[in-house]
Design an enzyme around this catalytic site. Sequence first.
Site, PDB file in Angstrom:
ATOM      1  N   TYR A 149       0.850  -1.192   0.000  1.00  0.00           N
ATOM      2  CA  TYR A 149       0.000   0.000   0.000  1.00  0.00           C
ATOM      3  C   TYR A 149       0.881   1.235   0.000  1.00  0.00           C
ATOM      4  CZ  TYR A 149      -3.633   3.369   0.809  1.00  0.00           C
ATOM      5  OH  TYR A 149      -4.482   4.430   0.656  1.00  0.00           O
ATOM      6  N   GLN A 280       8.434  15.355   9.470  1.00  0.00           N
ATOM      7  CA  GLN A 280       7.424  14.317   9.651  1.00  0.00           C
ATOM      8  C   GLN A 280       6.030  14.900   9.848  1.00  0.00           C
ATOM      9  OE1 GLN A 280       8.275  11.295   8.903  1.00  0.00           O
ATOM     10  NE2 GLN A 280      10.408  11.960   8.725  1.00  0.00           N
ATOM     11  N   HIS A 283       3.555  15.319   6.855  1.00  0.00           N
ATOM     12  CA  HIS A 283       2.789  14.208   6.293  1.00  0.00           C
ATOM     13  C   HIS A 283       1.300  14.353   6.583  1.00  0.00           C
ATOM     14  CE1 HIS A 283       5.892  11.663   4.621  1.00  0.00           C
ATOM     15  NE2 HIS A 283       6.627  11.839   5.694  1.00  0.00           N
ATOM     16  N   GLU A 348       8.350   6.409  16.008  1.00  0.00           N
ATOM     17  CA  GLU A 348       8.687   5.830  14.708  1.00  0.00           C
ATOM     18  C   GLU A 348      10.104   6.238  14.301  1.00  0.00           C
ATOM     19  OE1 GLU A 348       6.857   5.921  10.165  1.00  0.00           O
ATOM     20  OE2 GLU A 348       6.548   7.611  11.508  1.00  0.00           O
ATOM     21  N   HIS A 349      10.395   7.542  14.342  1.00  0.00           N
ATOM     22  CA  HIS A 349      11.729   8.072  14.038  1.00  0.00           C
ATOM     23  C   HIS A 349      12.293   8.727  15.293  1.00  0.00           C
ATOM     24  CE1 HIS A 349       9.401   8.385  10.218  1.00  0.00           C
ATOM     25  NE2 HIS A 349      10.504   7.910   9.680  1.00  0.00           N
ATOM     26  N   ASP A 382      13.752   8.450   4.967  1.00  0.00           N
ATOM     27  CA  ASP A 382      12.568   8.406   4.110  1.00  0.00           C
ATOM     28  C   ASP A 382      12.923   8.066   2.669  1.00  0.00           C
ATOM     29  OD1 ASP A 382      10.871   8.947   6.154  1.00  0.00           O
ATOM     30  OD2 ASP A 382      10.555  11.051   5.665  1.00  0.00           O
ATOM     31  N   HIS A 441       0.481 -41.574  21.146  1.00  0.00           N
ATOM     32  CA  HIS A 441       1.788 -40.975  20.894  1.00  0.00           C
ATOM     33  C   HIS A 441       2.900 -41.941  21.300  1.00  0.00           C
ATOM     34  CE1 HIS A 441      -0.508 -37.303  20.474  1.00  0.00           C
ATOM     35  NE2 HIS A 441       0.589 -36.607  20.164  1.00  0.00           N
TER      36      HIS A 441
END
Length: 451
Positions: A149, A280, A283, A348-349, A382, A441
């Site tokens: 995606y 960031q 975005h 995230e970063h 990125d 078994h």
Amino acid sequence: MGELSESGKKVVLESQELMQQVRTLHLVDLRHHEGPLRTSDIPRPQAPAHETLERVRAIIDEVRVGGDRALRSLTLRFDGVELGALTIDRPMMEEAYHTLEPRLAQALTVAHRRIQQVYEAELPTSARVASDGITVVRHNIAVASAGCYVPGGAARYPSTVLHTATVAKVAGVERVVVATPPQSDGSVDQATLAACFVAGVDALYPIGGAQAIAALAYGTETVVPVDTIVGPGNLYVALAKAQVALDTGIGSSFAGPSEVLVVADATVDPRYAAVDLAVQAEHGPHGLAWLVTWDEDYLLEVDAALHEYVASSSRLEAIRSTLIDNGFAALVSSREQAIELANLIAPEHLELLHRDGEQDSAYVRNAGVVFVGADATAAFGDYVAGPSHVLPTYGTARFASGLGLEDFLRRQHTVIIGPTAIDEIGWAVEEIANVEGLTAHGESIAIRRRS
């Protein structure tokens, strides 16, 4: 609650005075915090509303029932776009690449090469262990198909094509497809198509949102379902991936809206920290941007630089939408507390721009990716650093990793039972089977011993 001491009143007063001077970020003053930091000590992104989750489920159900017709209807409803063909094949991607401005084409090729280099170096090898008459061989088997995606619509992200499809191809996935929202005329931009060509994508579907995730997971008359789905997206996309996780593989991280935490002090130009917060934040909504420093004057300098940058940015509204809700400036007592806070937020970063960043990076436990050095803007990550920019968000870096080969590979073991295994280690099977009351078994070993 009892009355504050004189020192406590002084701390509150100091924070209030500082807060009045900070214009762009929300102040979090932790300088006088006692004991370990806890989640309750800091602001966190709000969990998705139940209504949002229900809307995502309804979209998925509509696609499962309505197929191509539902994809066209949902795209018109949410994107205002009437779709033409639902598939774009490789000849169109190749044409886009050859008509691209040469320097951009070269940049895409460079980024692709660096991503390949990183993941080719990480390819796992098979393992073989033999003892007690038993040989175990581990094979790493790529899934047959993967769907990547790629966010789009108002923006375009050819970089995300490279940071997903390239990893899948290195892992050995035979069929890799991309889904991305269409432009207003129903087409896909040339740069994204060119990136698909560079990365070896087999087909592209001009479909976005939760409906794209549903189509990749369950298929339609046109869209062939895939074995695993990866890639970042908005909240609807991230929730849709969670909803289909029982029916198709999903990349290990909850890759939602973008996040950054910047640790810096007076050794770093405040403009660097300011623009990296904007990197960031631009975005768009629901992201996260933290400045962490132990220098009060520096905090104000960064805030002023950020205020000035945002005012002149072409992405003004996107940056503001992030900073208004989730833009924070944390004032901490020390570098140690800065890292403690970073581990608690699990961004995230994570950028360690200050002089001792490399030393402090050894104590980072929870981050999608760590950038070290005054010039270590997450923008390198990125695009061209190499590791995939599809990374865990919403604090899931506490237990999840960025996109990797393992998202496209299965471990499969082959167990070879040699002629001596019954005598060498069969007794252990019988003992454990006996205590568990599973007589068949144990008999499966005993009957072979008697034969």
